[in-house]
Structures are given as C-alpha cells and as structure tokens.
Design a protein around this motif. Structure first.
Motif, PDB file in Angstrom:
ATOM      1  N   SER A  29       0.854  -1.201   0.000  1.00  0.00           N
ATOM      2  CA  SER A  29       0.000   0.000   0.000  1.00  0.00           C
ATOM      3  C   SER A  29       0.882   1.240   0.000  1.00  0.00           C
ATOM      4  O   SER A  29       2.004   1.226   0.511  1.00  0.00           O
ATOM      5  CB  SER A  29      -0.910   0.005   1.229  1.00  0.00           C
ATOM      6  OG  SER A  29      -0.125   0.185   2.388  1.00  0.00           O
ATOM      7  N   ASP A  30       0.327   2.287  -0.564  1.00  0.00           N
ATOM      8  CA  ASP A  30       1.008   3.584  -0.583  1.00  0.00           C
ATOM      9  C   ASP A  30       1.395   3.970   0.847  1.00  0.00           C
ATOM     10  O   ASP A  30       2.524   4.402   1.115  1.00  0.00           O
ATOM     11  CB  ASP A  30       0.045   4.614  -1.195  1.00  0.00           C
ATOM     12  CG  ASP A  30       0.601   6.028  -1.145  1.00  0.00           C
ATOM     13  OD1 ASP A  30       1.789   6.194  -1.447  1.00  0.00           O
ATOM     14  OD2 ASP A  30      -0.150   6.956  -0.795  1.00  0.00           O
ATOM     15  N   GLU A  31       0.449   3.746   1.783  1.00  0.00           N
ATOM     16  CA  GLU A  31       0.680   4.116   3.185  1.00  0.00           C
ATOM     17  C   GLU A  31       1.874   3.350   3.775  1.00  0.00           C
ATOM     18  O   GLU A  31       2.744   3.932   4.414  1.00  0.00           O
ATOM     19  CB  GLU A  31      -0.601   3.808   3.964  1.00  0.00           C
ATOM     20  CG  GLU A  31      -0.609   4.404   5.350  1.00  0.00           C
ATOM     21  CD  GLU A  31      -1.774   3.852   6.185  1.00  0.00           C
ATOM     22  OE1 GLU A  31      -2.587   3.068   5.657  1.00  0.00           O
ATOM     23  OE2 GLU A  31      -1.825   4.210   7.374  1.00  0.00           O
ATOM     24  N   TRP A  32       1.929   2.021   3.526  1.00  0.00           N
ATOM     25  CA  TRP A  32       3.032   1.208   4.066  1.00  0.00           C
ATOM     26  C   TRP A  32       4.369   1.724   3.518  1.00  0.00           C
ATOM     27  O   TRP A  32       5.320   1.926   4.274  1.00  0.00           O
ATOM     28  CB  TRP A  32       2.844  -0.275   3.695  1.00  0.00           C
ATOM     29  CG  TRP A  32       3.803  -1.188   4.435  1.00  0.00           C
ATOM     30  CD1 TRP A  32       3.545  -1.885   5.579  1.00  0.00           C
ATOM     31  CD2 TRP A  32       5.169  -1.482   4.085  1.00  0.00           C
ATOM     32  NE1 TRP A  32       4.658  -2.584   5.970  1.00  0.00           N
ATOM     33  CE2 TRP A  32       5.677  -2.365   5.067  1.00  0.00           C
ATOM     34  CE3 TRP A  32       6.019  -1.100   3.057  1.00  0.00           C
ATOM     35  CZ2 TRP A  32       6.974  -2.864   5.053  1.00  0.00           C
ATOM     36  CZ3 TRP A  32       7.327  -1.594   3.038  1.00  0.00           C
ATOM     37  CH2 TRP A  32       7.784  -2.468   4.024  1.00  0.00           C
ATOM     38  N   ARG A  36       7.191   3.332   5.983  1.00  0.00           N
ATOM     39  CA  ARG A  36       8.404   2.551   6.262  1.00  0.00           C
ATOM     40  C   ARG A  36       9.638   3.052   5.536  1.00  0.00           C
ATOM     41  O   ARG A  36      10.751   2.735   5.918  1.00  0.00           O
ATOM     42  CB  ARG A  36       8.189   1.078   5.872  1.00  0.00           C
ATOM     43  CG  ARG A  36       7.042   0.398   6.563  1.00  0.00           C
ATOM     44  CD  ARG A  36       7.395   0.114   8.007  1.00  0.00           C
ATOM     45  NE  ARG A  36       6.265  -0.542   8.665  1.00  0.00           N
ATOM     46  CZ  ARG A  36       6.342  -1.720   9.274  1.00  0.00           C
ATOM     47  NH1 ARG A  36       7.484  -2.351   9.348  1.00  0.00           N
ATOM     48  NH2 ARG A  36       5.279  -2.237   9.845  1.00  0.00           N
ATOM     49  N   THR A  37       9.424   3.795   4.413  1.00  0.00           N
ATOM     50  CA  THR A  37      10.602   4.163   3.602  1.00  0.00           C
ATOM     51  C   THR A  37      10.686   5.648   3.253  1.00  0.00           C
ATOM     52  O   THR A  37      11.759   6.154   2.947  1.00  0.00           O
ATOM     53  CB  THR A  37      10.609   3.399   2.257  1.00  0.00           C
ATOM     54  OG1 THR A  37       9.575   3.930   1.414  1.00  0.00           O
ATOM     55  CG2 THR A  37      10.397   1.907   2.434  1.00  0.00           C
ATOM     56  N   GLY A  38       9.546   6.350   3.240  1.00  0.00           N
ATOM     57  CA  GLY A  38       9.532   7.747   2.801  1.00  0.00           C
ATOM     58  C   GLY A  38       9.381   7.905   1.295  1.00  0.00           C
ATOM     59  O   GLY A  38       9.314   9.020   0.776  1.00  0.00           O
ATOM     60  N   ILE A  39       9.316   6.777   0.585  1.00  0.00           N
ATOM     61  CA  ILE A  39       9.260   6.843  -0.892  1.00  0.00           C
ATOM     62  C   ILE A  39       7.804   7.018  -1.362  1.00  0.00           C
ATOM     63  O   ILE A  39       6.896   6.355  -0.855  1.00  0.00           O
ATOM     64  CB  ILE A  39       9.866   5.563  -1.524  1.00  0.00           C
ATOM     65  CG1 ILE A  39      11.313   5.380  -1.074  1.00  0.00           C
ATOM     66  CG2 ILE A  39       9.777   5.616  -3.060  1.00  0.00           C
ATOM     67  CD1 ILE A  39      11.912   4.011  -1.402  1.00  0.00           C
ATOM     68  N   ARG A 253      13.979   6.741   7.268  1.00  0.00           N
ATOM     69  CA  ARG A 253      14.265   6.476   8.688  1.00  0.00           C
ATOM     70  C   ARG A 253      15.762   6.322   8.928  1.00  0.00           C
ATOM     71  O   ARG A 253      16.267   6.675   9.986  1.00  0.00           O
ATOM     72  CB  ARG A 253      13.492   5.235   9.156  1.00  0.00           C
ATOM     73  CG  ARG A 253      11.973   5.481   9.160  1.00  0.00           C
ATOM     74  CD  ARG A 253      11.218   4.265   9.663  1.00  0.00           C
ATOM     75  NE  ARG A 253      11.307   3.143   8.748  1.00  0.00           N
ATOM     76  CZ  ARG A 253      11.428   1.863   9.106  1.00  0.00           C
ATOM     77  NH1 ARG A 253      11.504   1.525  10.366  1.00  0.00           N
ATOM     78  NH2 ARG A 253      11.488   0.910   8.196  1.00  0.00           N
ATOM     79  N   ILE A 254      16.488   5.808   7.925  1.00  0.00           N
ATOM     80  CA  ILE A 254      17.955   5.722   8.057  1.00  0.00           C
ATOM     81  C   ILE A 254      18.532   7.142   8.009  1.00  0.00           C
ATOM     82  O   ILE A 254      19.410   7.511   8.792  1.00  0.00           O
ATOM     83  CB  ILE A 254      18.573   4.846   6.931  1.00  0.00           C
ATOM     84  CG1 ILE A 254      18.046   3.407   7.005  1.00  0.00           C
ATOM     85  CG2 ILE A 254      20.106   4.873   7.005  1.00  0.00           C
ATOM     86  CD1 ILE A 254      18.538   2.476   5.895  1.00  0.00           C
TER      87      ILE A 254
END
Ligand code: COA
Length: 321
Positions: A29-32, A36-39, A253-254
């Motif tokens: 999903s777009d949300e996930w 989780r990645t910012g992409i 997040r990194i």
C-alpha cells in the motif's frame, strides 16, 4: 593542490512509477511504503534506455554547469552496479559518447557507495597532479535486476544518474574522503549471479537483488552514524559547522537516524527519496544536484556526503562547495 566541484548534473528517466502503481503489482500500500521508507515514487528506465544513456545526459548537464567542453576532461570514472556491458567499462563507453578520446576512463563497482568511491579516487588523482579535470558519475538502472513480484525489494529502488565535474584548485574543494568495506556482510544484500559464477536460470527466481532488509537497516544506521563521526573527528570539526548533510537516499528512517546522531535538524538535510527512491550509486550526486539547482547549496558552504551499500561498502566526503 585540491579538487573542487565545478558543476553538477542529473538525469532521471521520464517514466514515473508511483506507490499507487505498485499497489496494482504486488500486495502493498502507498501508506506502508511512505511510512516505512519515505518513498512516494521512483523513475524507471524505459525499454532500451540504458545506464549509459542516463550517464551521458547527467554528464552533459554537469559539463554545461561547469562551463567546460567535453575535451577539457582528462579523467572519467563511473560508479555503477548496472553497467551496459561487462566491458568496455562504463567510463570508456561514456568517453566515446561524449566524443572525446585518449583520457583515462574507468568504472567502479561499490554498490550504493559507488559515487563516493568514484569521487574519492578522482580527488586523489587530482591532488597528486595526475588529472586536472575529472568527470565523476553515479548511475544505475537497478530496475533491471529487481524482482517486480517481490514486495520486500521492488518498492525501494529506482533509476537515475548524477554527475559532477571535479577540477584542480588551490582551495578546497574536497576536504577529505573516507572509504570502508566489510565483506562479512556479503550475504545481506547482493546480486547472486555473475560472469564467472554463471547466471541462474531466470525461472529459478534467484537472478534478482537479494536483501535481508531488516538486518541491512540496523547495520546501515550504526555504520552511517560512525562514518559521519569519523569524518568530523578527522577534520576536528563539529556537526554545527556542516551546512548540509547529503545522504544516500535508501530509507527516510535511516536518513533521520544519521541526522539525529549529528543533532542536525532535517531542514539541513537534503532529501530526495520521496521522488527518487533508492537509486544506488546515483542517489548522492542527484541529491547534490537538486540542492545546487534549487539554490539551497551555495558556494562556500560545507557539505557532508555519505553512502552505504551492498558489500557492505560505505563512505563519506567532506566538501567545501
Ligand atoms: N508492503 C507491505 N508490507 C510489506 C512490504 C511491502 N512492500 N514489504 C514487507 N512487508 C511486510 C513484511 O512481510 C512484514 O510482514 P510480517 O510482519 O507479517 O512478517 C512487515 O511488512 C514488516 O517487515 P519488515 O521487514 O520488518 O519491515 P521494516 O520496517 O524493516 O521495513 C524495509 C522493511 C525493507 C523498508 C526496511 O527494512 C529497510 O529499508 N531496510 C534497509 C533496506 C535498504 O536500504 N537497502 C539498500 C541499502 S543501500
């Protein structure tokens, strides 16, 4: 003698693949992906558009900004994991595309750290008087080696190219570069096939980037925290003397983790991951070019570039722009 960045450039393929598009391809999903990645989206090379095509456009862009002619270049180095051919190397192919002949030209493979490795090598050639003007490129078509049915990897990566012209200067320039690698992590992020070992049967489903995302994440955060500290210590500097952090764009997040380590507000961090995804060796030079062309990075400012990638390899460059 130092080397300084005289011009920057980038090129992104026209085709954009959004998170919404990916929702139709894998169970995600777009949300996930955003959380989780910012992409949000990434660019993907079209059929027949190769890493060399991307390299040439980014290189011409940097050459134009530097106000030089291709013939003024006496060294070409391209960081990439996705070259057009096994050989001639990408530097040589790019030299031919630019219509110049005779200067040294090489490719360097250090996964996502490819551009930092390439920049460091070019800097050393210039510092020792063996080159005067280097074209340094980071470029990838990672989309060609991704399993587009594997949601744990396909949402992360994109294609692109970034370039800089590095030229001899009496003033810095590149202040220091720091390169590292540790092969004990070779099984956490790798491409399983090669010329000598052989290519797997495509149907076996292994001829794609393999990654243990969770473990890569943990090592990346601690390793990048260490490399930025090492860079500051080597130059007896503190983080507040850095105007801009220009990190490898692998995961927001990194990036935030490294900024926290430096106690740097995110306003001083160049972030392009939302639009570019992880473009491996292209990510740092493209982020630099975005920041330069938007007028955020200004002449005289101090930049800290860092990257981390398969191997693992990692490195940094401290630069007075
Ligand atoms: N969409 C939806 N769910 C997904 C998904 C996707 N695209 N990818 C994985 N998941 C699921 C997993 O299957 C797992 O489900 P489960 O709990 O039922 O088993 C859950 O999400 C959590 O997976 P996990 O791997 O723990 O998530 P994460 O928070 O670690 O995020 C990455 C995954 C890949 C985004 C993250 O680990 C990462 O960015 N790692 C570094 C990768 C990287 O930067 N590589 C290049 C280095 S240069």
């Amino acid at each position: 003698m130092y080397s300084r960045i005289a011009g920057t450039g980038r090129f992104l393929p026209e085709k954009v693949l959004t998170n919404k598009d990916l929702e139709k391809m894998v169970e995600t999903s777009d949300e996930w992906i955003r959380e989780r990645t910012g992409i949000q989206e990434r660019h993907i090379a079209s059929d027949g558009e190769t890493t060399l095509d991307l390299c040439e456009k980014a290189a011409r862009n940097a050459i134009e900004m530097a106000g030089i002619e291709p013939a003024d270049i006496d060294m070409i180095i391209v960081g990439t994991t996705t070259p057009d051919l096994v050989f001639p190397n990408m530097g040589v192919l790019l030299q031919d595309r630019l219509g110049i002949h005779g200067c040294m030209a090489m490719g360097i493979e250090a996964a996502c750290t490819g551009f930092i490795y390439a920049l460091s090598i070019a800097d050393k050639f210039i510092k020792t008087g063996n080159a005067k003007r280097a074209l340094v490129v980071g470029a990838e078509t990672l989309s060609r080696i991704i399993d587009w049915s594997d949601r744990t990897t396909c949402v992360l990566f994109g294609d692109g190219a970034g370039a800089v012209i590095l030229e001899a200067s009496e003033e810095p320039g590149v202040i220091s570069t720091h390169l590292h690698a540790d092969g004990k992590y070779k099984d956490l992020l790798y491409f399983p096939s090669g010329v000598s070992r052989g290519f797997a049967d495509l149907k076996s489903g292994t001829d794609f980037v393999q990654m243990k995302g969770n473990e890569v994440f943990k090592v990346a955060v601690t390793t990048l925290g260490r490399i930025v500290e090492e860079t500051l210590e080597a130059n007896d500097m503190s983080a507040d003397e850095i105007d801009w952090l220009i990190p490898h764009q692998a995961n927001i997040r990194i990036i935030e983790g490294t900024a926290r380590k430096l106690k740097m507000p995110m306003e001083r961090v160049i972030v392009t991951i939302h639009e570019h995804g992880n473009t491996s060796a292209a990510s740092v030079p493209m982020a630099l070019d975005v920041a330069v062309r938007e007028g955020r990075v200004q002449r005289g400012q101090t930049l800290l570039l860092e990257a981390f990638g398969g191997g693992f390899t990692w490195g940094s460059a401290l630069i007075r722009f």
